[in-house]
Design an enzyme around this catalytic site. Structure first.
Site, PDB file in Angstrom:
ATOM      1  N   THR A  13       0.800  -1.205   0.000  1.00 41.77           N
ATOM      2  CA  THR A  13       0.000   0.000   0.000  1.00 41.77           C
ATOM      3  C   THR A  13       0.835   1.258   0.000  1.00 41.77           C
ATOM      4  OG1 THR A  13      -1.734  -1.080   1.259  1.00 41.77           O
ATOM      5  CG2 THR A  13      -1.872   1.271   1.084  1.00 41.77           C
ATOM      6  N   LYS A  45      -8.038   0.515  -2.471  1.00 40.18           N
ATOM      7  CA  LYS A  45      -7.769   1.061  -1.141  1.00 40.18           C
ATOM      8  C   LYS A  45      -8.172   2.529  -1.010  1.00 40.18           C
ATOM      9  CE  LYS A  45      -3.808  -1.909  -1.417  1.00 40.18           C
ATOM     10  NZ  LYS A  45      -2.380  -1.899  -1.636  1.00 40.18           N
ATOM     11  N   GLY A  59      -8.525   7.078   1.784  1.00 35.97           N
ATOM     12  CA  GLY A  59      -7.571   6.059   1.371  1.00 35.97           C
ATOM     13  C   GLY A  59      -6.995   5.436   2.620  1.00 35.97           C
ATOM     14  N   SER A 138       3.766   1.750   2.825  1.00 37.23           N
ATOM     15  CA  SER A 138       5.157   1.341   2.650  1.00 37.23           C
ATOM     16  C   SER A 138       5.917   2.193   1.645  1.00 37.23           C
ATOM     17  CB  SER A 138       5.227  -0.133   2.247  1.00 37.23           C
ATOM     18  OG  SER A 138       4.484  -0.354   1.068  1.00 37.23           O
ATOM     19  N   ALA A 169       6.056   3.350  -7.116  1.00 37.03           N
ATOM     20  CA  ALA A 169       5.963   1.974  -7.627  1.00 37.03           C
ATOM     21  C   ALA A 169       7.290   1.500  -8.219  1.00 37.03           C
ATOM     22  CB  ALA A 169       4.852   1.867  -8.656  1.00 37.03           C
ATOM     23  N   CYS A 172       9.503   1.153  -4.506  1.00 36.07           N
ATOM     24  CA  CYS A 172       9.034   0.296  -3.414  1.00 36.07           C
ATOM     25  C   CYS A 172       8.510  -1.039  -3.957  1.00 36.07           C
ATOM     26  CB  CYS A 172       7.925   1.014  -2.637  1.00 36.07           C
ATOM     27  SG  CYS A 172       7.239   0.029  -1.291  1.00 36.07           S
TER      28      CYS A 172
END
Length: 186
Positions: A13, A45, A59, A138, A169, A172
């Protein structure tokens, strides 16, 4: 029996909220991981709630079941205090901090009604972000840094959120590029 400390834990997430030009965009990725394994890539989410016609976008990062419990509680608080997101958020944070059941919930929220944006945590925090950008999860720090770098550009809130999420993206491993994006205006 495995102890909880041995359990690899859910990761994933990245959620970002960007406020610019009279609108707030909240975006989240779709990845859910268990340890080193991607369990799902299309989780949603970011959601809209509309208690009594008062629209809020939220969110969440953390445990999905915990987040849904918190979203339901937030919706109840908003029904009790129509049009008062800050008050509802503070009341939720108070309950979260003091209620023995809620204290066990592991999630964080970014919420907005288009005029205000807050990060709500289980530590009792209701934070109004500086620089009109907030991020959790994260990959939150990567997305936050990217959005902060772009906030003074010509890009609108949607473009900033999407670009920041793409950067997160790429960095992570617990974040993917499958986005849910919701926009809400003042």
């Amino acid at each position: 029996m495995t102890e909880t400390s041995d359990f690899p834990g859910w990761h994933g997430t990245t959620i970002i909220g960007v406020k610019k030009g009279g609108a707030v965009v909240i975006a989240g990725d779709g990845q859910v991981s268990l340890g080193q394994t991607v369990i799902k890539g299309t989780a949603r989410k970011v959601r809209r709630i509309a208690p009594g016609g008062y629209e809020v976008v939220a969110g969440f990062a953390g445990s999905t079941a915990d987040a849904f419990t918190l979203l339901e509680r937030l919706e109840t608080k908003l029904e009790a205090t129509p049009g008062q997101l800050q008050r509802a958020a503070v009341e939720l944070a108070k309950d979260w901090r003091t209620d023995k059941y809620l204290q066990k919930l592991e999630a964080m929220l970014i919420v907005s009604d288009g005029a205000q944006m807050y990060v709500i945590t289980g530590a009792g925090d209701v934070l109004e972000p500086e620089h009109d950008v907030a991020a959790i999860g994260s990959g939150g720090n990567y997305a936050l840094a990217a959005a902060r770098a772009l906030i003074d550009s010509d890009k609108d809130a949607d473009e900033i959120a999407r670009t920041a999420m793409a950067i997160a993206a790429d960095i992570c491993v617990y974040t993917n590029g499958n986005l849910t994006v919701e926009k809400i205006s003042q």
